[in-house]
Enzyme design. Structure first.
Site, PDB file in Angstrom:
ATOM      1  N   PRO A 168      20.825  12.678  81.888  1.00 51.28           N
ATOM      2  CA  PRO A 168      21.164  12.622  83.310  1.00 51.28           C
ATOM      3  C   PRO A 168      22.132  11.503  83.700  1.00 51.28           C
ATOM      4  O   PRO A 168      22.040  10.394  83.187  1.00 51.28           O
ATOM      5  CB  PRO A 168      19.812  12.408  83.998  1.00 51.28           C
ATOM      6  CG  PRO A 168      18.901  11.903  82.939  1.00 51.28           C
ATOM      7  CD  PRO A 168      19.385  12.509  81.657  1.00 51.28           C
ATOM      8  N   ASN A 169      23.019  11.863  84.591  1.00 44.39           N
ATOM      9  CA  ASN A 169      23.992  10.945  85.205  1.00 44.39           C
ATOM     10  C   ASN A 169      25.148  10.543  84.289  1.00 44.39           C
ATOM     11  O   ASN A 169      26.084   9.886  84.730  1.00 44.39           O
ATOM     12  CB  ASN A 169      23.309   9.686  85.772  1.00 44.39           C
ATOM     13  CG  ASN A 169      22.280  10.035  86.821  1.00 44.39           C
ATOM     14  OD1 ASN A 169      22.612  10.727  87.780  1.00 44.39           O
ATOM     15  ND2 ASN A 169      21.047   9.600  86.649  1.00 44.39           N
ATOM     16  N   ARG A 178      30.290   6.128  87.938  1.00 42.38           N
ATOM     17  CA  ARG A 178      28.989   5.482  87.913  1.00 42.38           C
ATOM     18  C   ARG A 178      29.072   4.046  87.375  1.00 42.38           C
ATOM     19  O   ARG A 178      29.465   3.841  86.220  1.00 42.38           O
ATOM     20  CB  ARG A 178      28.127   6.321  86.979  1.00 42.38           C
ATOM     21  CG  ARG A 178      26.814   5.768  86.691  1.00 42.38           C
ATOM     22  CD  ARG A 178      26.135   6.535  85.583  1.00 42.38           C
ATOM     23  NE  ARG A 178      24.778   6.083  85.541  1.00 42.38           N
ATOM     24  CZ  ARG A 178      23.979   6.226  84.513  1.00 42.38           C
ATOM     25  NH1 ARG A 178      24.390   6.845  83.441  1.00 42.38           N
ATOM     26  NH2 ARG A 178      22.760   5.768  84.558  1.00 42.38           N
ATOM     27  N   TYR A 180      29.122   0.815  82.588  1.00 39.98           N
ATOM     28  CA  TYR A 180      29.411   1.960  81.708  1.00 39.98           C
ATOM     29  C   TYR A 180      30.906   2.187  81.459  1.00 39.98           C
ATOM     30  O   TYR A 180      31.262   3.092  80.698  1.00 39.98           O
ATOM     31  CB  TYR A 180      28.785   3.231  82.302  1.00 39.98           C
ATOM     32  CG  TYR A 180      27.279   3.133  82.423  1.00 39.98           C
ATOM     33  CD1 TYR A 180      26.480   3.040  81.283  1.00 39.98           C
ATOM     34  CD2 TYR A 180      26.653   3.098  83.673  1.00 39.98           C
ATOM     35  CE1 TYR A 180      25.101   2.925  81.383  1.00 39.98           C
ATOM     36  CE2 TYR A 180      25.275   2.989  83.780  1.00 39.98           C
ATOM     37  CZ  TYR A 180      24.507   2.908  82.639  1.00 39.98           C
ATOM     38  OH  TYR A 180      23.147   2.791  82.733  1.00 39.98           O
ATOM     39  N   ASN A 208      21.939  10.728  73.703  1.00 40.11           N
ATOM     40  CA  ASN A 208      21.825   9.652  74.688  1.00 40.11           C
ATOM     41  C   ASN A 208      20.951  10.230  75.801  1.00 40.11           C
ATOM     42  O   ASN A 208      21.444  10.963  76.659  1.00 40.11           O
ATOM     43  CB  ASN A 208      23.188   9.234  75.228  1.00 40.11           C
ATOM     44  CG  ASN A 208      23.051   8.071  76.215  1.00 40.11           C
ATOM     45  OD1 ASN A 208      21.951   7.758  76.675  1.00 40.11           O
ATOM     46  ND2 ASN A 208      24.172   7.431  76.539  1.00 40.11           N
ATOM     47  N   ALA A 247      18.302   7.962  81.383  1.00 38.40           N
ATOM     48  CA  ALA A 247      17.069   7.424  81.973  1.00 38.40           C
ATOM     49  C   ALA A 247      15.805   8.001  81.333  1.00 38.40           C
ATOM     50  O   ALA A 247      14.757   7.349  81.326  1.00 38.40           O
ATOM     51  CB  ALA A 247      17.059   7.690  83.477  1.00 38.40           C
ATOM     52  N   GLU A 292      19.813   7.918  68.175  1.00 36.55           N
ATOM     53  CA  GLU A 292      19.797   7.630  69.615  1.00 36.55           C
ATOM     54  C   GLU A 292      20.962   6.687  69.933  1.00 36.55           C
ATOM     55  O   GLU A 292      21.164   5.709  69.216  1.00 36.55           O
ATOM     56  CB  GLU A 292      18.460   6.945  69.939  1.00 36.55           C
ATOM     57  CG  GLU A 292      18.306   6.430  71.344  1.00 36.55           C
ATOM     58  CD  GLU A 292      17.021   5.605  71.501  1.00 36.55           C
ATOM     59  OE1 GLU A 292      16.332   5.313  70.487  1.00 36.55           O
ATOM     60  OE2 GLU A 292      16.712   5.235  72.647  1.00 36.55           O
ATOM     61  N   HIS A 341      23.118   4.574  73.133  1.00 33.63           N
ATOM     62  CA  HIS A 341      23.262   4.113  74.517  1.00 33.63           C
ATOM     63  C   HIS A 341      24.596   3.394  74.644  1.00 33.63           C
ATOM     64  O   HIS A 341      24.932   2.570  73.788  1.00 33.63           O
ATOM     65  CB  HIS A 341      22.129   3.165  74.913  1.00 33.63           C
ATOM     66  CG  HIS A 341      20.792   3.813  74.804  1.00 33.63           C
ATOM     67  ND1 HIS A 341      20.333   4.700  75.746  1.00 33.63           N
ATOM     68  CD2 HIS A 341      19.854   3.761  73.837  1.00 33.63           C
ATOM     69  CE1 HIS A 341      19.150   5.158  75.359  1.00 33.63           C
ATOM     70  NE2 HIS A 341      18.841   4.610  74.210  1.00 33.63           N
ATOM     71  N   ARG A 386      19.312  -5.695  79.556  1.00 28.44           N
ATOM     72  CA  ARG A 386      19.338  -5.329  80.977  1.00 28.44           C
ATOM     73  C   ARG A 386      17.935  -5.521  81.578  1.00 28.44           C
ATOM     74  O   ARG A 386      17.234  -6.441  81.183  1.00 28.44           O
ATOM     75  CB  ARG A 386      19.869  -3.895  81.120  1.00 28.44           C
ATOM     76  CG  ARG A 386      21.312  -3.759  80.607  1.00 28.44           C
ATOM     77  CD  ARG A 386      21.828  -2.350  80.716  1.00 28.44           C
ATOM     78  NE  ARG A 386      21.837  -1.896  82.100  1.00 28.44           N
ATOM     79  CZ  ARG A 386      22.024  -0.634  82.476  1.00 28.44           C
ATOM     80  NH1 ARG A 386      22.233   0.297  81.546  1.00 28.44           N
ATOM     81  NH2 ARG A 386      22.016  -0.302  83.750  1.00 28.44           N
TER      82      ARG A 386
END
Ligand code: DQA
Length: 141
Positions: free
Chosen positions: A9-10, A17, A22, A73, A76, A97, A99, A106
């Site tokens: 998502p996103n 964004r 990012y 990825n 969230a 995985e 990111h 963070r």
């Protein structure tokens, strides 16, 4: 060798964004980067993006017997989704995985990843290059 690349998502909002986190490159730039990296490595990729947890579970299930590896990825859902973790465990496909940002530097809630419990490797904080590294890793498996 076929690899399924899943973005959660996103991530379709890349470029718009939170560019400070990012970057300012768009999602289609990311997709092109992944396709070019795959071509250089001589692997076939299939790209999938969804904002919906169930659709991500469905695509992981349908990867069984079709794909050699998964690059994901989960965005969230990384920090919340037992369903995606269970789907990855169910199919048993080697998974990396990725990111874009460094989730360990963070907010506290980003430090825990359900997906890491099923992934062979987690790459974070390397931006677009993390996806290439993930493809390279699966090629050497
Ligand atoms: C992300 C990190 C997640 O914590 C966040 O929810 C995202 C993107 C990354 O690529 O850095 O949506 O997965």
């Amino acid at each position: 060798m076929k690899i399924l690349v899943i973005n959660g998502p996103n991530l379709n909002m890349l470029g718009i964004r939170e560019p400070g986190i990012y970057g300012d490159r768009s999602f289609s730039a990311l997709e092109n980067f992944i396709k070019e990296s795959a071509a250089e490595l001589g692997v076939e990729v299939s790209l999938f993006q969804s904002n919906h947890e169930g659709e991500i579970v469905d695509v992981i299930q349908s990867a069984y017997g079709v794909f050699y590896g998964i690059v994901i990825n989960p965005a969230a859902y990384t920090h919340t989704s037992v369903a995606i973790l269970d789907a990855l465990k169910a199919v048993g496909i080697p998974t990396v995985e990725v990111h874009l940002s460094d989730i360990n530097s963070r907010e506290e809630f980003r430090r825990f990843s359900y997906i890491s419990l099923a992934a062979k490797k987690t790459i974070c904080g390397k931006g677009f290059d993390g996806y290439r590294e993930a493809l390279e890793y699966l090629c050497m498996e």
